[in-house]
Structure formats: C-alpha cells, structure tokens
Design an enzyme around this catalytic site. Structure first.
Site, short mmCIF file in Angstrom:
data_model
loop_
_atom_site.label_atom_id
_atom_site.label_comp_id
_atom_site.label_asym_id
_atom_site.label_seq_id
_atom_site.Cartn_x
_atom_site.Cartn_y
_atom_site.Cartn_z
N PHE A 149 -2.49 2.93 -7.00
CA PHE A 149 -1.05 3.16 -7.11
C PHE A 149 -0.76 4.56 -6.58
O PHE A 149 -1.21 5.55 -7.16
CB PHE A 149 -0.53 3.04 -8.55
CG PHE A 149 0.96 3.28 -8.61
CD1 PHE A 149 1.85 2.24 -8.36
CD2 PHE A 149 1.47 4.55 -8.85
CE1 PHE A 149 3.22 2.47 -8.37
CE2 PHE A 149 2.85 4.78 -8.85
CZ PHE A 149 3.72 3.74 -8.61
N ASP A 234 -5.58 11.88 -5.00
CA ASP A 234 -4.26 11.75 -5.60
C ASP A 234 -4.41 12.05 -7.09
O ASP A 234 -4.80 11.20 -7.88
CB ASP A 234 -3.70 10.34 -5.38
CG ASP A 234 -2.30 10.18 -5.97
OD1 ASP A 234 -1.90 11.04 -6.78
OD2 ASP A 234 -1.62 9.19 -5.63
N LYS A 263 4.20 14.87 -10.86
CA LYS A 263 4.42 14.61 -12.28
C LYS A 263 4.46 15.90 -13.13
O LYS A 263 5.48 16.56 -13.15
CB LYS A 263 3.40 13.59 -12.79
CG LYS A 263 3.67 12.20 -12.18
CD LYS A 263 3.09 11.04 -12.96
CE LYS A 263 3.72 9.73 -12.49
NZ LYS A 263 2.87 8.95 -11.60
C1 PLP Z 1 3.30 8.30 -10.32
C2 PLP Z 1 2.30 8.35 -9.23
C3 PLP Z 1 2.69 8.51 -7.89
C4 PLP Z 1 4.13 8.50 -7.46
O1 PLP Z 1 4.88 9.52 -8.04
P1 PLP Z 1 6.48 9.42 -8.06
O2 PLP Z 1 6.92 10.77 -8.54
O3 PLP Z 1 6.85 8.33 -9.00
O4 PLP Z 1 6.92 9.13 -6.66
C5 PLP Z 1 1.70 8.63 -6.94
N1 PLP Z 1 0.39 8.58 -7.28
C6 PLP Z 1 -0.01 8.43 -8.55
C7 PLP Z 1 -1.47 8.41 -8.87
C8 PLP Z 1 0.92 8.29 -9.57
O5 PLP Z 1 0.53 8.09 -10.83
#
Ligand code: PLP
Length: 408
Positions: A149, A234, A263
């Site tokens: 994700f 990520d 985040k």
């Molecule tokens: C939440 C998330 C995203 C996307 O972040 P948004 O601020 O919602 O666009 C990307 N990668 C990971 C691992 C995430 O948990």
C-alpha cells in the site's frame, strides 16, 4: 447507506446522516462522531470518551493535541503560513536540516501527503536511472511487493494487487514489477538492467502489519547495492518511532537510499511528507522539474521541525519498544480465544480475528460500545496503532475490552 448501528444515539445518527448526504462514500467510517482529542483519548459529540488505538493510521504518533506541537503550530500561525516555493521562507531550511540529519541523508524534498512522497520517489528514481545509471529513455522499471500500500494516485494503485484499489481506475502506468513480499530472491530475479529501484514498505501496514522474515531487508539492501538499484523504503506508516526505532529499517540496521516519510511528520496537525536521500540521488531533480504549491510551507516546516526535535530525544522510540513488548505479551494471551494470529512490531499490531467470533469490522463496532476505537483491514484483521503517548495501564484496559468483546 449509513453505517449506523442500533447503539448509536439519535443525535449522532443525524450528524452521520448529514455528513453522508454530501460526502462522497470513499470511506466506510465507524459510527462514532468525534469532536475533541487529547493524548490517546478522543471525545464524541455526546461527551463519551474513547481510547484511540488507531492514531489516524499512525499520523498521530504523538497523540491528539500534543502541547509542544500545538505550540509550534500556533506560534507559526501568527507569523507566516504560506509563501509557496516561489520565495524562500525562514522555516524550511531548519526543518530540512533537522530531518536530513534524522535520516542521515544530505537532502530533503518536502511534499504534503504520503502519496505525493511516493510519486516523488518514483520520479527521482526514474530521473536517477536515466541521468546517472544510463537506462534507455522510458525503459525504467521499479520492483514492488505484493500486498503493498503506497497511496491512492493512479500510478500508485496501478501496481497495487488489491482489486478494490484498482477496479475501474485504469489504464495504469507501466514500469512496475511486483513480487511476493518477504522474498528477497524474487526481488533479485525481477531486477533487470533497466531496473532503477526497489520500492518496499519495511513492514506492510495496510496489509495488516505484515512483518517480513528476519534478514529480508538486509538481503534486499545487499541485492540493491550489488545490482546498482536504489532501495526506496516507504516509511510513511512504519517510520518516526512507531516500531520502537526511528525507522523500521533500523530493526535490521539497514539504510535505504531513499526514505519516504509522511503521516506522523505532520504531528497530527497537517499533512507533511518528504523524500530524504543523498545528493547523488535527490540532487538529480532540477528547478522546474517537480514541485508542490504547499510543499515546504512554513507552517508545515514549523510543525515538522518540532516532530523531528521530539524524535531526537529517543523517548518516543523507547516508549514504543517497551509498550510494544507489553502489548505483544497481552495480545498473545488472546490466541485461541477469538484471535488466530498476532503480529507486533513496536507499538503496532495486526490481530487476526477468528471468523467464528465475527469480522474485523464487527469487532471494531463492538469495541466502540466499550470505549475503544480500532480499525479493521482486509476483512478479518484489526490494526492496533495507539499514540506512542499511551500508558501501559490504558493498553491493558484496551486489551481487556477486546477480550470481553471476543468472548461475547
Ligand atoms: C498512508 C500511506 C501512504 C499514503 O499516504 P497518504 O498521506 O494517505 O497519501 C503511503 N504509503 C504508506 C506505507 C502508507 O501507510
């Protein structure tokens, strides 16, 4: 369609119905209406309190309304909020310096949301591939993992394997190869001369806190170095203290070429994301090639700087580690009592619910009635990611509520 249950108070149902009348149904929120938050606790419009075990998917690592973060935001609100990057502002430099140091990297590229950081990482890797590695024009590929994700843009959902994320949103961008998560040999096999990067979550959050086998990240690091491919981690959900280290990569002593952050970087106040890498990678981006009107704005930089300062002490990482060990041992006692599996990394857990006692969603709904908020993911799993400021006694109480709900 409303998500109300008979237990929801009439006034609350009305607020939910009014919201659903005009908000697109791209989410299926739990039937609770929050109006205040402090630390690990939130309060609904009726004054009922709940322990927040989701923390906005780890965007609230420091809890709701953390005084130091609010102070940084308020001080900045009164001075300057936005310049765009057409001008310099006096907050971006200090934020970038502190964040680069936290990451052990030379440079930072500020954006807003996580998805934008991922998109930026993809662009940087491709530009690096063409300009430094010498990949033929438009031939670059990036290896990703099944179950990933990385956000919701059209490019990103194009390499998801979640049918719900993809259906009816194509056609998708080419240039991605997906291999099983946790399998370093599969990554090695997918790498060709045109591969510019491997993009992975060190721990897959949305997938249900899926922790790869020990040694996976080290092996991927070794492969990327040997094959001349960038390792992009990520850490948008796994980073910034959640797993008991600053980054989930730290668990294996691995340093990626590129960190993607978001985040919690915004302190739960506003969206702040960033890409961090050394000059030989991030330096490939030239003026005019990439940008964002709000990226690097002074308000975001002021809050982001305070977030980095809070992480510099190591206090939150230590809390996450200690409380996480505690959480793991108490969750383990639920196995066989409505729980079929538990995965824990720091203060972050995926709890697989036995279908015999209900779906993840049903357990989350029942927990509302006991003053605990969690979120289900992928049907049978609930994700627990409390604010790192939560107390051990509060965690114990929350696990007790889960035990009661599972036994009901
Ligand atoms: C939440 C998330 C995203 C996307 O972040 P948004 O601020 O919602 O666009 C990307 N990668 C990971 C691992 C995430 O948990």
């Amino acid at each position: 369609m409303t998500a109300t249950t008979p237990s929801v108070d009439a006034a609350m149902s009305q607020i939910i119905a009014a919201e659903e009348e005009h908000v697109a149904h791209n989410y299926h929120p739990l039937p609770v209406v929050i109006s205040r938050g402090e630390g690990a606790w939130v309060t609904d419009v009726e004054g009922k309190r709940y322990l927040d075990l989701l923390s906005a998917y780890s965007a609230l690592n420091f809890g709701h309304s953390h005084p130091a973060l609010l102070a940084a935001a308020q001080e900045q609100l009164n001075r300057l909020t936005l310049t765009s990057r057409a001008y310099h502002n006096d907050r971006l430099g200090p934020f970038a310096a502190a964040l680069a140091a936290l990451c052990g990297k030379d440079l930072v590229l500020p954006m807003n949301t996580g998805a934008e950081a991922v998109e930026t990482g993809i662009k940087v890797a491709r530009a690096w591939g063409y300009r430094v590695k010498g990949v033929a024009p438009d031939a670059a590929t990036i290896v990703v993992a099944h179950g990933n994700f990385h956000g919701r843009t059209t490019t990103i959902v194009g390499f998801s394997d979640d049918p719900q994320a993809q259906a009816d949103f194509g056609p998708f961008a080419p240039g991605f190869a997906s291999v099983p998560f946790g399998d370093a040999a599969a990554i090695e096999s997918a790498i060709t001369d045109d591969t510019v990067a491997v993009l992975v979550e060190p721990i897959q959050g949305e997938a249900g806190v899926v922790v790869p086998p020990e040694g996976y990240l080290r092996a991927v690091r070794e492969i990327c170095t040997r094959r001349g491919v960038l390792l992009i981690a990520d850490e948008i959900q796994s980073g910034l203290g959640r797993v008991g280290e600053t980054f989930a990569c730290d668990r294996e002593g691995v340093v990626p070429d590129v960190y993607l952050l978001g985040k919690a970087l915004g302190g739960g106040i506003l969206p702040v994301s960033a890409v961090a890498a050394d000059r030989d990678v991030l330096g490939v981006i030239r003026p005019g090639e990439h940008g964002s009107t709000f990226g690097g704005n002074p308000l975001a930089a002021a809050v982001g700087l305070r977030v980095v300062e809070m992480l510099q002490t190591g206090e939150f990482q230590r809390r996450a580690k200690l409380l996480g060990e505690h959480l793991e041992s108490s969750l383990q006692t639920l196995i066989g009592h409505g729980v079929t599996g538990v995965r824990v990394a720091g203060l972050w857990a995926g709890v697989d619910i036995d279908p015999a006692v209900g779906t993840g969603r049903e357990i989350a709904e029942r927990l509302i009635g006991r003053g605990v908020l969690v979120k289900d993911t992928h049907g049978q799993t609930i994700r627990i990611a409390p604010p790192l400021v939560i107390r051990g006694t509060e965690l114990d109480w929350a696990v007790e509520q889960l035990r009661v709900v599972l036994a009901a």
